[in-house]
Design a protein around this motif. Structure first.
Motif, mmCIF file in Angstrom:
data_model
loop_
_atom_site.group_PDB
_atom_site.id
_atom_site.type_symbol
_atom_site.label_atom_id
_atom_site.label_comp_id
_atom_site.label_asym_id
_atom_site.label_seq_id
_atom_site.Cartn_x
_atom_site.Cartn_y
_atom_site.Cartn_z
ATOM 1 N N THR A 1 -0.434 9.534 0.512
ATOM 2 C CA THR A 1 0.201 10.382 -0.498
ATOM 3 C C THR A 1 -0.691 11.565 -0.838
ATOM 4 O OG1 THR A 1 1.427 8.518 -1.450
ATOM 5 C CG2 THR A 1 1.126 10.458 -2.841
ATOM 6 N N THR B 1 -3.344 6.235 -9.742
ATOM 7 C CA THR B 1 -3.491 5.365 -8.577
ATOM 8 C C THR B 1 -2.490 5.809 -7.517
ATOM 9 O OG1 THR B 1 -4.175 3.497 -9.945
ATOM 10 C CG2 THR B 1 -3.346 2.995 -7.741
ATOM 11 N N THR B 2 -2.990 6.068 -6.325
ATOM 12 C CA THR B 2 -2.100 6.514 -5.246
ATOM 13 C C THR B 2 -2.759 6.228 -3.905
ATOM 14 O OG1 THR B 2 -0.739 8.364 -4.476
ATOM 15 C CG2 THR B 2 -2.988 8.889 -5.089
ATOM 16 N N SER B 3 -1.985 6.296 -2.847
ATOM 17 C CA SER B 3 -2.507 6.004 -1.510
ATOM 18 C C SER B 3 -3.142 7.247 -0.887
ATOM 19 C CB SER B 3 -1.379 5.499 -0.608
ATOM 20 O OG SER B 3 -0.462 6.552 -0.336
ATOM 21 N N TRP C 1 -9.699 12.444 -3.988
ATOM 22 C CA TRP C 1 -9.213 11.069 -3.835
ATOM 23 C C TRP C 1 -10.360 10.170 -3.400
ATOM 24 C CZ3 TRP C 1 -9.074 7.263 -0.170
ATOM 25 C CH2 TRP C 1 -8.173 6.220 -0.360
ATOM 26 N N ARG D 1 -7.613 6.105 -5.859
ATOM 27 C CA ARG D 1 -7.257 6.905 -7.031
ATOM 28 C C ARG D 1 -7.419 8.390 -6.731
ATOM 29 N NH1 ARG D 1 -10.220 4.688 -12.302
ATOM 30 N NH2 ARG D 1 -12.069 4.795 -10.964
ATOM 31 N N GLN D 2 -6.504 9.168 -7.269
ATOM 32 C CA GLN D 2 -6.590 10.616 -7.125
ATOM 33 C C GLN D 2 -6.838 11.241 -8.496
ATOM 34 O OE1 GLN D 2 -3.052 13.115 -6.292
ATOM 35 N NE2 GLN D 2 -4.203 13.889 -4.539
#
Length: 300
Positions: free
Chosen positions: A222, A217-219, A264, A268-269
């Motif tokens: 990011t 999970t990331t923005s 992405w 999520r990536q």
């Protein structure tokens, strides 16, 4: 028989996490292999903070002076495969440092420290226990990795090896990869599919060629910053999989035959890695791997 060195790709992921900026430890998080109290008793001279529990595959710690410790557990399909991989890992570790036997850790163990002039100081213990391999490595900052550091690492390993069965790794199923994804990359006749935790899976063959998927999970910011980050690999944008998607290949450090694609979506990536152990028709090319990445992207 050639070793199933699928350890390589996973070690790359662990080292990448260790090199990234460290986040504050979450108080509620625990390591399934060794408790905070057990670790403090084994290594009383250092105060470790748990940075990340890798979903039953290992734990990453940091000490106040910036030292990093990585505890990793590798489950194998059977004892023969485990012994084969253990021998390979001992050989690889022995190329970085002199090793000696460490008693009382699983079926057998080896440990050592890097030379005084090594670019990166390291003290490591690796142990075999049935189907499992345990590795604990400490990377000190500003001082030697010596026997005074190795001894408490071995003590922590004696505790942790008794809990390796708490690993979340399972074989035979994966929510992100299927056997069909291995076509053109891995030998289907010797293929093993392994779920290595929440959001992560791998496939490997007898020759040790490996494909992994790791979802975090990331923005979007990011993900975009990762795309622009300078590094030892050639970057290429993959706009058909989103403006955040990019591939990495022809790395001048690590496995130069590996190819990695990052996509992405929905917060999520996913990182899709193909890591052959020697030059392969798909080395340094993202074209075929894009089809696998597209299927993963559709599941995000």
């Amino acid at each position: 028989m050639r070793p199933i060195d699928h350890l390589f790709s996973r070690l790359v992921l662990f080292l990448a996490i260790a090199a990234a900026p460290v986040l504050p430890a979450r108080a509620a998080e625990t390591c399934p292999f060794i408790s905070a109290q057990e670790l403090a008793r084994a290594m009383p001279a250092l105060k470790w903070s748990l940075i990340s529990n890798q979903d039953g595959r290992g734990c990453i710690y940091q000490a106040g002076r910036g030292d990093t410790m990585m505890l990793s557990v590798f489950r194998n399909p059977d004892k023969d495969r485990a012994r084969e991989l253990y021998a390979t890992f001992v050989k690889t570790l022995g190329e970085r440092m002199p090793l000696s036997a460490v008693s009382g850790i699983g079926d057998e163990g080896q440990g050592g420290t890097s030379a005084a002039g090594a670019e990166r100081q390291e003290a490591s213990v690796v142990a075999l226990s049935g189907d499992y391999i345990l590795q604990i490595s400490v990377y000190p900052i500003g001082r030697r990795a010596d026997d005074a550091l190795l001894a408490p690492i071995a003590e922590a390993a004696r505790v942790a090896v008794g809990n390796v069965s708490r690993s979340s790794e399972r074989f035979g199923n994966c929510e992100w990869l299927t056997a069909a994804d291995a076509d053109g990359f891995l030998d289907n006749s010797t293929l093993t599919v392994q779920r290595t935790g929440a959001g992560s899976c791998m496939m490997f063959d007898r020759e040790a060629n490996t494909m992994t998927v790791a979802v975090i999970t990331t923005s979007r910011d990011t993900a975009l910053s990762m795309m622009k980050r300078a590094g030892p690999c050639t970057h290429v944008a993959i706009p058909e999989l989103g403006r955040e998607a990019f591939g990495e290949h022809s790395c001048t450090k690590g496995n130069g035959n590996a190819v990695n694609i990052h996509v992405w979506k929905n917060g999520r990536q996913a990182s899709i890695l193909f890591a052959p152990v020697k030059p392969h028709p798909e080395s340094a090319s993202v074209e075929r791997l894009k089809a696998v990445a597209a299927r993963v992207y559709g599941k995000l």
